[in-house]
Scaffold this active site. Structure first.
Site, mmCIF file in Angstrom:
data_model
loop_
_atom_site.group_PDB
_atom_site.id
_atom_site.type_symbol
_atom_site.label_atom_id
_atom_site.label_comp_id
_atom_site.label_asym_id
_atom_site.label_seq_id
_atom_site.Cartn_x
_atom_site.Cartn_y
_atom_site.Cartn_z
ATOM 1 N N GLU A 226 0.825 -1.213 0.000
ATOM 2 C CA GLU A 226 0.000 0.000 0.000
ATOM 3 C C GLU A 226 0.849 1.247 0.000
ATOM 4 O O GLU A 226 0.495 2.238 -0.652
ATOM 5 C CB GLU A 226 -0.914 -0.001 1.240
ATOM 6 C CG GLU A 226 -1.988 1.077 1.225
ATOM 7 C CD GLU A 226 -1.550 2.392 1.875
ATOM 8 O OE1 GLU A 226 -2.287 3.387 1.760
ATOM 9 O OE2 GLU A 226 -0.463 2.411 2.501
ATOM 10 N N GLU A 253 -7.206 2.030 8.123
ATOM 11 C CA GLU A 253 -6.014 2.806 7.801
ATOM 12 C C GLU A 253 -5.551 3.620 8.996
ATOM 13 O O GLU A 253 -6.095 3.505 10.092
ATOM 14 C CB GLU A 253 -6.287 3.725 6.607
ATOM 15 C CG GLU A 253 -5.683 3.222 5.299
ATOM 16 C CD GLU A 253 -4.164 3.202 5.300
ATOM 17 O OE1 GLU A 253 -3.546 3.722 6.247
ATOM 18 O OE2 GLU A 253 -3.585 2.667 4.346
#
Length: 800
Positions: A226, A253
């Protein structure tokens, strides 16, 4: 005329008998005005001390409520999620060190640990009603994205671990839960995003051992790329066969370290997801304001939410930790900084929301429930208010109509509204001038480790300017009008301005219009209820307390939003590049917060006998803080272990060989390429490392792609000040292999060359701190850099 003056004098005498506490100053002022034939009605005015105590007490009480709600991570827990077991996962994942894409720590050690834990969960739950299927995907692909100015990203065999949990009778529809286990170089990535993967492991364990089978299935995606700009999630959603069965997703996140995880993105246009969160979340924390601010692009960050939304065309919920962003993406992002209660609340919420969604009917046909956006916000983390945006539009217009009716018979509102706008503009201009003076004095970012120093400096300037202008207007311009009438008039002005903001945001289709709606409805209702009391007794203590009580609900929510804004943007200003003066941004935000909070407080300026001592106090605070700042008392950075504030600098040791189009070598050099991620540049580095100064500043070679430097991230527009210190050639452990793959003359008169480069690239950063002024280099990042063409910026990665 004489009769009218006589009546005014009689009323003034009567009012002075009713309100004798204005003191000798008010009497002297009234005497002066009498000599100027401008009689003043002083009935029902507050003493200066009373007004200060009331307003300060009100603001401090609400701020205390906000802080208490933020520190109270959990009130009670259902006990279905085991935070201690999740913490063990967190400590084990981070124990291998930084997990950059392509490194053994990321591709081998972390992957093996996750697979081992998943296998244990599968073995433990195999007698239950659910089945677990594991697939390790290593996709290769590319995509274009407009993030950070736009670029094309290419990836080669990045790693995804996909785990399918479904009833043994199988399922056709799936929720997707996503986290990423890779980290940036130099960081253990405990909060970003190892803790989310640890939470997901424990959520998987809890759901797999349920005695009642789930109605639908869940795919837990542990993605391993990511930080290289959302590569692994793209590989899954565009290439994995399971992706076709995904109907919605939850993405975990971080933009900070620990604290509460906040819902800051939902949809698009799937309100059933917000409703599911509202019904199921054990510890709600959500705001549509955050969603609209984030999606506006003013925050230089992005998440896998974008990939699933844009490439998968599926709706979802984005959650992130936002507190203490100062150490986000640094070596200080360690497990011990994440409180166990933070893990518990995140686990309770994710477990409850996922369980609710996979037992719902909406998941089977989510498109049938797609009917616009939702207005949603929580009240101090206790409960979430949510309703469809179309309902919000009706409520907003009803509030606007009620305001218009109330103000219908009022006079002179247009001119007074203009005076308010002018007052606020002058206050903003004054504060910006102060911010520029601080910047020119070389004291930029003094607030980075001393935030309340900025509040004292810029806040006192803003409040003092607003108060001074209105005080002068009251005493000189409105000399013949009673303070009670003026206070009434400026309450109406504030109401009108908030109504205008409400109509503007509603017309733009923004769900954040609920904020001005609250700032219209509650004050208007409070004023209507207190009108009779106010006309009879003026600004009595009882009226003042009741008036402020009516403002409590919208103001406490506004103060919570102000906290969120500063919690997010203050750390971001430490990594927003060398082109944006951070003091100007922060000063503007503080002034905006002051203007918002002072809107209904102007009512009290005209109900107060005097503001002389208040202005004197604000002036003293401002002068003292300005002198202290200019003297350099506040150093921006800190190595305090309890609250570090590191300076972010990239240092890359590189050897460059520049070729002409015919392949001939034009020039070559080696050096340390240095980028500062904040506005202060090398100002605080040079005294300790004299070689790094402006004599080695490197200007951009516009004729070369990306100025001729190997940008790992395409942030040239943000970081234009570079330093290039000559150094010996790079000597990597693995020899560099370079091969030209193709050369093509395009129809646009350019040459496109594709090539492959394999080897080891060192990627270092160091920090500068107040009490630890030493270089702290990260370990090397290993990956293969492939397929770069001269007309497209490409970020690439390959398995080590």
């Amino acid at each position: 005329m004489e009769r009218d003056s006589t009546v005014r004098r009689i009323r003034a005498q009567q009012n002075q008998q009713k309100q004798p506490d204005c003191g000798d100053e008010a009497a002297a002022l009234n005497g002066l005005r009498s000599r100027k034939h401008k009689p003043e009605v002083s009935a029902g005015l507050l003493g200066e001390s009373s007004a200060v105590l009331l307003l300060l007490g009100f603001v401090c009480l609400l701020w205390l409520l906000v802080l208490l709600s933020l520190q109270q991570l959990i009130i009670s827990s259902p006990g279905l999620f085991n935070a201690l077991r999740a913490r063990k996962h967190l400590e084990r994942i981070t124990s291998v060190g930084p997990r950059t894409v392509g490194s053994p720590e990321n591709e081998i050690m972390t992957v093996n640990y996750l697979l081992d834990q998943i296998e244990q969960i599968r073995t433990e739950s195999q007698t239950g009603p659910h089945s677990i299927t594991v697939d390790v995907q290593r996709p290769t692909g590319s995509f274009s994205i407009d993030f950070l100015g736009g670029f094309t990203s290419y990836y080669d065999r990045v790693t995804n671990i996909a785990v399918k949990l479904e009833p043994k009778t199988t399922a056709q529809h799936f929720m997707l839960a996503n986290c990423h286990f890779d980290s940036v170089a130099n960081s253990l990535g405990a909060s970003d995003d190892a803790v989310s993967c640890s939470v997901m492991l424990e959520v998987l364990h809890s759901l797999a051992n349920l005695s009642t089978p789930l109605k639908h299935g869940i795919i837990f995606l542990f993605n391993g790329a990511e930080e290289n700009i959302l590569q692994a999630s793209h590989g899954f959603i565009t290439q994995h066969p399971w992706a076709q069965q995904v109907r919605a997703f939850v993405n975990l996140e971080a933009a900070g370290v620990g604290g509460k995880e906040v819902v800051f993105q939902t949809g698009p246009e799937n309100p059933w997801l917000v409703q599911a969160y509202v019904r199921a979340a054990v510890h709600p924390f959500a705001s549509v304001v955050g969603q609209e601010v984030f999606q506006s692009g003013v925050i230089p960050s992005d998440t896998d939410f974008r990939i699933y939304r844009d490439f998968g065309k599926i709706p979802g919920i984005d959650l992130a930790f936002i507190e203490n962003g100062f150490i986000y993406h640094t070596k200080y992002d360690t497990p011990e900084r994440i409180h166990t209660d933070s893990i518990q609340r995140a686990g309770d919420n994710i477990l409850s929301v996922l369980k609710h969604l996979v037992m719902s009917d909406e998941l089977a046909d989510s498109s049938a429930y797609r009917h616009g956006n939702m207005v949603f916000f929580d009240l101090l983390g206790v409960t979430v208010v949510a309703y469809p945006a179309r309902v919000g539009t009706i409520i907003n217009y009803m509030a606007a109509v009620a305001t218009v009716i109330y103000l219908g018979k009022k006079c002179m509102l247009t001119s007074n509204a203009g005076k308010c706008w002018g007052t606020w503009f002058v206050a903003l201009l004054t504060v910006l001038i102060v911010a520029l003076l601080v910047t020119l004095a070389g004291r930029s970012m003094f607030w980075y480790s001393h935030f309340y120093a900025a509040v004292c400096l810029y806040g006192s300037a803003a409040v003092g300017k607003i108060l001074l202008i209105h005080t002068l207007a009251k005493n000189l311009y409105y000399g013949g009008v009673s303070g009670v009438d003026l206070s009434e008039r400026f309450f109406d002005v504030s109401l009108l301005l908030w109504c205008c903001a409400l109509l503007f945001l509603t017309q733009r289709g923004l769900c954040s219009a609920y904020v001005p709606m609250m700032m219209v409805v509650f004050p208007l209702a409070s004023k209507l209820l207190l009108t009779k009391h106010f006309r009879a007794r003026g600004a009595s203590l009882q009226y003042s307390v009741l008036y402020l009580t009516g403002l409590a609900v919208p103001y406490v929510h506004i103060m919570f939003l102000i906290w969120v804004v500063f919690e997010i943007f203050t750390p971001i200003l430490g990594r927003s590049g060398t082109e944006i003066p951070p003091d100007v941004v922060l000063a503007s935000l503080i002034t905006l917060a002051t203007v918002i909070l002072s809107s209904y407080f102007m009512h009290f300026i005209y109900l107060t006998c005097s503001t002389r001592r208040i202005l004197a106090g604000l002036g003293s605070v401002f002068v003292l803080m300005f002198v202290l700042v200019c003297c350099g008392l506040f150093f921006p950075y800190s190595a305090d272990p309890s609250s570090p504030r590191p300076k972010r600098i990239f240092v890359q040791h590189s050897t460059r060989v520049l070729h002409a189009l015919d392949g001939a070598v034009e020039r070559s050099d080696s050096g340390l390429w240095i980028n500062s991620l904040d506005y202060s540049g090398m100002q605080h580095i040079t005294p300790h490392i004299p070689q790094i100064n402006d004599s080695i500043r490197s200007r951009c070679s516009e004729q070369l792609p990306y100025c001729g430097f190997p940008w790992f991230l395409p942030v040239k527009s943000l970081v234009k000040k570079n330093w290039y210190l000559p150094a010996p050639e790079v000597s990597p452990e693995a020899p560099l292999q370079f091969r030209l793959l193709s050369r093509q003359d395009t129809e646009w008169g350019t040459v496109k060359m594709s090539f492959e480069a394999k080897g080891e690239i060192s990627y270092n950063r160091f920090t500068c701190m107040q009490d630890q002024k030493t270089l702290s280099f990260s370990q090397n990042m290993h990956f293969n850099f492939t397929s770069f063409s001269n007309d497209t910026q490409t970020i690439c990665s390959k398995q080590f």
